[in-house]
Design a protein around this motif. Structure first.
Motif, mmCIF file in Angstrom:
data_model
loop_
_atom_site.group_PDB
_atom_site.id
_atom_site.type_symbol
_atom_site.label_atom_id
_atom_site.label_comp_id
_atom_site.label_asym_id
_atom_site.label_seq_id
_atom_site.Cartn_x
_atom_site.Cartn_y
_atom_site.Cartn_z
ATOM 1 N N ILE A 136 -0.209 3.475 5.089
ATOM 2 C CA ILE A 136 -0.089 3.890 6.488
ATOM 3 C C ILE A 136 -0.103 2.664 7.402
ATOM 4 C CG2 ILE A 136 -1.311 5.060 8.367
ATOM 5 C CD1 ILE A 136 -2.200 7.142 6.212
ATOM 6 N N GLY A 137 -0.989 1.718 7.107
ATOM 7 C CA GLY A 137 -1.050 0.491 7.900
ATOM 8 C C GLY A 137 0.244 -0.294 7.849
ATOM 9 N N HIS A 138 0.825 -0.400 6.661
ATOM 10 C CA HIS A 138 2.068 -1.164 6.535
ATOM 11 C C HIS A 138 3.229 -0.452 7.235
ATOM 12 C CE1 HIS A 138 4.709 -4.179 4.819
ATOM 13 N NE2 HIS A 138 5.544 -3.209 4.482
ATOM 14 N N LYS A 139 3.315 0.852 7.056
ATOM 15 C CA LYS A 139 4.396 1.610 7.706
ATOM 16 C C LYS A 139 4.258 1.525 9.227
ATOM 17 C CE LYS A 139 6.956 5.952 7.167
ATOM 18 N NZ LYS A 139 7.511 6.033 8.519
ATOM 19 N N ALA A 140 3.028 1.579 9.716
ATOM 20 C CA ALA A 140 2.803 1.436 11.158
ATOM 21 C C ALA A 140 3.292 0.075 11.636
ATOM 22 C CB ALA A 140 1.322 1.604 11.485
ATOM 23 N N TRP A 200 7.970 11.517 0.256
ATOM 24 C CA TRP A 200 7.647 10.608 -0.848
ATOM 25 C C TRP A 200 8.734 9.562 -1.068
ATOM 26 C CZ3 TRP A 200 4.211 8.331 -3.628
ATOM 27 C CH2 TRP A 200 4.564 7.715 -4.834
ATOM 28 N N GLU A 201 9.973 9.972 -1.008
ATOM 29 C CA GLU A 201 11.065 9.036 -1.282
ATOM 30 C C GLU A 201 11.039 7.866 -0.299
ATOM 31 O OE1 GLU A 201 13.956 7.238 -3.301
ATOM 32 O OE2 GLU A 201 12.879 9.042 -3.927
ATOM 33 N N THR A 202 10.552 8.113 0.914
ATOM 34 C CA THR A 202 10.463 7.044 1.918
ATOM 35 C C THR A 202 9.186 6.214 1.740
ATOM 36 O OG1 THR A 202 11.710 8.376 3.504
ATOM 37 C CG2 THR A 202 10.414 6.544 4.381
ATOM 38 N N VAL A 203 8.039 6.875 1.638
ATOM 39 C CA VAL A 203 6.777 6.124 1.666
ATOM 40 C C VAL A 203 6.538 5.319 0.391
ATOM 41 C CG1 VAL A 203 5.736 7.789 3.241
ATOM 42 C CG2 VAL A 203 5.294 7.999 0.779
ATOM 43 N N ARG A 204 7.153 5.725 -0.716
ATOM 44 C CA ARG A 204 6.887 4.990 -1.956
ATOM 45 C C ARG A 204 7.326 3.533 -1.859
ATOM 46 N NH1 ARG A 204 10.975 4.614 -5.936
ATOM 47 N NH2 ARG A 204 12.992 5.473 -5.297
ATOM 48 N N HIS A 205 8.325 3.259 -1.017
ATOM 49 C CA HIS A 205 8.774 1.876 -0.825
ATOM 50 C C HIS A 205 7.740 1.061 -0.040
ATOM 51 C CE1 HIS A 205 12.673 2.880 -2.490
ATOM 52 N NE2 HIS A 205 12.754 3.904 -1.655
ATOM 53 N N TYR A 206 7.015 1.719 0.865
ATOM 54 C CA TYR A 206 5.971 1.028 1.618
ATOM 55 C C TYR A 206 4.788 0.694 0.715
ATOM 56 C CZ TYR A 206 8.572 2.339 5.799
ATOM 57 O OH TYR A 206 9.549 2.476 6.752
ATOM 58 N N PHE A 207 4.481 1.579 -0.229
ATOM 59 C CA PHE A 207 3.438 1.269 -1.211
ATOM 60 C C PHE A 207 3.796 -0.002 -1.978
ATOM 61 C CE2 PHE A 207 2.143 5.838 -1.010
ATOM 62 C CZ PHE A 207 0.768 5.668 -0.908
ATOM 63 N N LYS A 208 5.027 -0.062 -2.462
ATOM 64 C CA LYS A 208 5.419 -1.206 -3.293
ATOM 65 C C LYS A 208 5.307 -2.526 -2.546
ATOM 66 C CE LYS A 208 8.716 -1.016 -6.327
ATOM 67 N NZ LYS A 208 9.995 -0.844 -7.049
ATOM 68 N N LYS A 209 5.508 -2.504 -1.226
ATOM 69 C CA LYS A 209 5.476 -3.730 -0.447
ATOM 70 C C LYS A 209 4.074 -4.332 -0.346
ATOM 71 C CE LYS A 209 9.713 -4.590 0.671
ATOM 72 N NZ LYS A 209 10.371 -5.896 0.336
ATOM 73 N N ILE A 210 3.023 -3.487 -0.494
ATOM 74 C CA ILE A 210 1.663 -4.028 -0.366
ATOM 75 C C ILE A 210 1.086 -4.447 -1.702
ATOM 76 C CG2 ILE A 210 1.183 -2.678 1.707
ATOM 77 C CD1 ILE A 210 -0.383 -0.726 0.045
ATOM 78 N N GLU A 211 1.770 -4.117 -2.808
ATOM 79 C CA GLU A 211 1.191 -4.271 -4.148
ATOM 80 C C GLU A 211 1.547 -5.609 -4.796
ATOM 81 O OE1 GLU A 211 1.758 0.540 -4.974
ATOM 82 O OE2 GLU A 211 3.120 -0.935 -5.868
ATOM 83 N N ASN A 212 0.576 -6.139 -5.529
ATOM 84 C CA ASN A 212 0.801 -7.307 -6.380
ATOM 85 C C ASN A 212 0.132 -7.007 -7.717
ATOM 86 O OD1 ASN A 212 0.942 -9.816 -7.646
ATOM 87 N ND2 ASN A 212 0.631 -10.942 -5.741
ATOM 88 N N VAL A 213 0.805 -6.199 -8.517
ATOM 89 C CA VAL A 213 0.203 -5.749 -9.765
ATOM 90 C C VAL A 213 0.163 -6.898 -10.766
ATOM 91 C CG1 VAL A 213 2.355 -4.911 -10.799
ATOM 92 C CG2 VAL A 213 0.178 -3.854 -11.438
#
Length: 623
Positions: A604-608, A172-185
């Motif tokens: 997953i797409g962004h991390k890939a 979680w500590e790693t992937v949560r940063h990838y989530f933030k990169k795709i978001e425009n809240v």
């Protein structure tokens, strides 16, 4: 095509003259103009398919333009020196797909692969031919074109479990940063766990018509000891939550619109529609993916990938394409005369969120505002507001644990709300799910005079697993889907869902909801009539009849480290034993997340994309 204008009749000719006629025509023109905002082709990339030629070469070929494929393609095309081709089997999204409230009207159309599960004695018994419908997007943007647009990431424990299985870098500590990169809240009050600079617009859309009922449900939950959640990952993640949606100004924001259309001017990004991939081309001597064989306009083309092929076709199509390419269970492929290039457990580990749609509750009319469908049409086409601008009250959820044996929930409730004068929504939902006609007809009779809600008890962590296999070696034959619902040895999945129904019964008796006279309806299930109504045996029978998919199939190309004999790809998403081939979509999940899968698939797409970029540029890249 029907001439809509020819079907219009002036029921009161001559009553509008002068200024009144001008005002009326102005209104009509405004309504006609508003439809231009829907299905706008200029928001999407040009179709490169007519320009493709046999032997054309690209650096990367991405198969699929859905929640993951759009994102990985966006990331790779940031490098101006790389030519990136996206292949999509479907066409452009329709105008109808942009209207959030009509998502179920897309199921069963040309924008849907129209998959169905194989019949079994354990589940889907209340559906036509004993088969649950599994809608998947065959369209630019994939299933994000007609899903509920709900954005939820899952829990810390989900991703930490992935890492504990040997999948380094997926905690979680790693992937949560990838989530933030795709978001425009778009919510100025959103916490800093959400990103502000990504491509995917996230909004909280006001609940209409059902707001009084939602207020009562929230109070009912508080009455039962659960709080209102402000964020997804609190210390105690049980209670009610209003989720963000992939929605901008009342219009659906699908993945292709967000991640491909927004960068359509990139000269190195090519999108090819109506492009049906038959198989991945693999050099048998070196076990290296070299390109794809694709059918476009009746012609078979072989396209080359200098660096990699990335398979992002989803949990049904990705394993199907792998097996057609010679990667899969040896005995199964040999039985279909497919040359085996790599013996791998492709198609196994199929997990899905099961949802019970058999708990239909009606309420007294005082619970909810009543507006005609025509009023809602006007609200939407003039202002992109109202019931049609949302997915009903589906962004209102509650999470609870039926056994109180963990501080994490095991059930997520989705609510399908049908106001007075909107019964056709319920009819369309049940028909699109494939429910037997007699059950649909019976349900429609019940709700003519009272608003209704299907309380969709959803099993978050199923123990049952299914499997996907090929029907034949013909790429155009749909694969065989064994859902696996209720096949766990201890029948624990069935028991947890039964407990969730008992929870709902208690919830309906709390003062905030009981004042609206909730009635749990007895549906037309003759096979269950031998049991006392609402007994354990009755509800278990009902569950086997009316439990279906929440549209979240995962795991069929499972991720695991070298040495994991159940895994298809490694933590870098590379297919074990095959060079220059990766899978990046929900099929790689080793364990299904405790959430809707749209947001995790985009992550997953962004991390890939980041991992691929780092490998081929030989340097650390920005998230």
């Amino acid at each position: 095509m029907m001439d809509v204008g020819a079907s219009m009749v002036d029921t009161c000719p001559g009553n509008l003259q002068g200024l009144s006629s001008y005002l009326f025509i102005t209104l009509i023109n405004s309504l006609f103009g508003s439809k231009c905002k829907l299905g706008a082709r200029e928001l999407y990339n040009d179709d490169y398919a007519p320009k493709l030629r046999d032997g054309d070469e690209f650096d990367f070929i991405v198969i699929g333009s859905g929640s993951a494929g759009s994102v990985v393609s966006n990331k790779l095309s940031e490098n101006k020196n790389w030519k990136v081709l996206v292949l999509e089997a479907g066409g452009y999204p329709s105008a109808l797909s942009d209207i959030p409230g009509l998502m179920f009207f897309l199921h069963g159309t040309d924008e849907d692969w129209q998959y169905k599960t194989e019949p079994t004695t354990k589940s889907c018994l209340g559906f036509k031919n004993g088969q649950c419908s599994w809608p998947r997007g065959k369209v630019f943007g994939g299933t994000s074109v007609f899903n509920a647009m709900l954005y939820i990431k899952g829990y810390k424990k989900d991703y930490d479990q992935w890492a504990q299985l040997g999948n380094t870098g997926w905690d979680w500590e790693t992937v949560r940063h990838y989530f933030k990169k795709i978001e425009n809240v778009q919510d100025p009050n959103a916490s800093d766990q959400y990103g502000r600079n990504g491509y995917m617009m996230l909004s909280k859309i006001s609940i209409v018509l059902g707001e009084m009922l939602v207020k009562a449900m929230r109070e009912a939950f508080e009455n039962m000891g659960y709080s209102s959640l402000q964020e997804e990952e609190p210390a105690y993640p049980m209670g009610t939550l209003e989720a963000y949606q992939c929605n901008k100004d009342g219009v659906r924001y699908n993945a292709a619109k967000a991640f491909l259309g927004k960068v359509k001017e990139r000269p190195n990004l090519f999108t090819s529609l109506h492009s049906f991939v038959n198989k991945i081309l693999i050099d048998p001597s070196t076990k290296t993916a070299t390109g794809v064989e694709v059918k476009i306009g009746g012609k078979i083309l072989k396209l080359k990938a200098k660096k990699e092929v990335i398979l992002s076709a989803g949990s049904i199509n990705s394993p199907q394409i792998l097996m057609l390419s010679g990667i899969g269970p040896k005995e199964h492929l040999e039985s279909l005369n497919i040359k085996v290039l790599k013996d791998a457990p492709v198609g196994y580990n199929l997990e899905d969120h099961m949802i019970n749609i058999g708990t239909l509750v009606t309420f007294s009319p005082e619970c909810c505002k009543a507006e005609t469908f025509q009023d809602q049409l006007y609200q939407y086409f003039m202002y992109q507001k109202g019931f049609l601008a949302t997915s009903g009250i589906m962004n209102f959820w509650n999470f609870f644990n039926t056994r109180n044996d963990s501080h994490y929930p095991n059930i997520q409730n989705h609510y399908f709300f049908y106001p007075l004068n909107h019964q056709h929504y319920l009819e369309q939902f049940l028909k699109s799910a494939g429910v037997k006609p007699e059950i649909v007809a019976d349900s429609m009779e019940y709700i003519k005079r009272r608003p209704s809600v299907i309380v969709g008890n959803t099993l978050m962590n199923p123990k049952s697993k299914g499997r996907l296999t090929l029907k034949s070696s013909n790429p155009e034959d749909k694969p065989l889907i064994e859902s696996g619902y209720f096949t766990d040895a201890e029948d624990d999945d069935l028991q947890v869902l039964l407990e969730s129904i008992r929870f709902v019964e208690k919830m309906m008796q709390t003062p905030p909801l009981n004042k609206f006279d909730p009635q749990i309806l007895r549906l037309n299930l003759p096979d269950c009539d031998k049991y006392e109504y609402r007994s354990d045996d009755y509800w278990k029978c009902s569950l086997r009849h009316l439990t279906t998919t929440l549209y979240h199939p995962t795991g069929t190309c499972k991720m695991g480290p070298v040495g994991d004999k159940t895994a298809v790809v490694d933590p870098k998403l590379k297919v074990h034993g095959i060079k220059n081939l990766r899978v990046a979509d929900a099929s790689i999940m080793p364990i299904i997340v405790s959430a809707n899968t749209h947001a995790p698939s985009m992550m997953i797409g962004h991390k890939a994309g980041v991992m691929i970029t780092e490998q081929w540029s030989n340097q650390k890249t920005e998230l």
